[in-house]
Write a protein that holds these residues in place. Structure first.
Motif: not given
Length: 249
Positions: A88-97
């Motif tokens: 998921m972080p490889a494909l999308f830039k976001a702050r993960f919970l």
């Protein structure tokens, strides 16, 4: 024979590349966060791809959305495996919970802190409330956030009911939800079962007979079209059950 030798050489190079990249990111994680927050997440995203390549996983993004995705969003997905913590972080830039325990993991904990991951103690009402407030604050700062409404790894099939957190935040902020359905073709190899260690699961993924990972992204869901979090949650649950029927059954 030459094919086997070539594969062994390639695997060795990939794992050495991962070791070197991990060392660099680990050392950089000790820099003050106000100096790294603008560029460290991009390095972490590339590190995720290096890790994915070392595991030999063929990660594919399937764009099922008919309309352009919004620039700001709440990203959600099902959570059958540990692999989505890379995918998921490889494909999308976001702050993960993430679960609070991740913060204390050796090496990975340092990297997650440096990427400004948000943490929650799932069994603590106070922690869940604080996490919700932190997510809303991130959205107010025009950042993207990501979380898993199942509330952790619950198996290869959709685990219901979904937690209300992401839907409550969407209703309060008006930020659209982007749903991603994760499908691992070798479901048993990728599924993170209880009492299986992280190292053992990564070994199983590396040894998987089928390393295709399909991430299906669908049209964003506008929370303004729903009266409350319960209605929004029910709608999204039905979507995931439909996608499960299409891709897993």
């Amino acid at each position: 024979m030459f094919y086997t030798i070539g594969k062994c050489i390639l695997a060795t190079v990939c794992w050495l590349d991962l070791v070197l990249a991990t060392l660099v990111l680990y050392l950089l994680s000790f820099l003050p966060q106000h100096l790294t927050q603008s560029w460290y997440p991009t390095l972490f995203q590339r590190w995720c791809w290096i890790f994915i390549r070392a595991l030999g996983v063929n990660l594919k993004l399937h764009q099922k959305n008919a309309f352009p995705l919004p620039k700001q969003f709440i990203l959600i997905g099902n959570h059958p495996s540990v692999f989505e913590d890379l995918g998921m972080p490889a494909l999308f830039k976001a702050r993960f919970l993430a679960k609070a325990e991740l913060k204390h993991w050796w090496i990975l904990g340092r990297l997650s802190v440096a990427t400004r991951t948000l943490y929650v103690k799932r069994d603590s009402r106070e922690s869940r409330k604080a996490a919700s407030e932190a997510l809303i604050h991130c959205l107010a700062q025009k950042e993207n956030v990501a979380l898993y409404p199942e509330g952790g790894c619950k198996g290869r099939r959709i685990y219901l009911p979904f937690q209300y957190g992401s839907f409550d935040i969407a209703i309060k902020t008006g930020v659209p939800i982007i749903p991603v359905f994760l499908h691992y073709e070798a479901q048993e190899a990728f599924e993170w079962r209880p009492n299986v260690s992280l190292i053992h699961k990564l070994w199983e993924i590396w040894q998987s007979p089928n390393k295709n990972a399909n991430y299906y992204v669908f049209d964003a869901i506008d929370p303004k079209k729903f009266e409350n979090k319960e209605e929004l949650c029910g709608h999204v649950e039905n979507l995931y059950l439909k996608w499960q029927s299409t891709y897993l059954e």
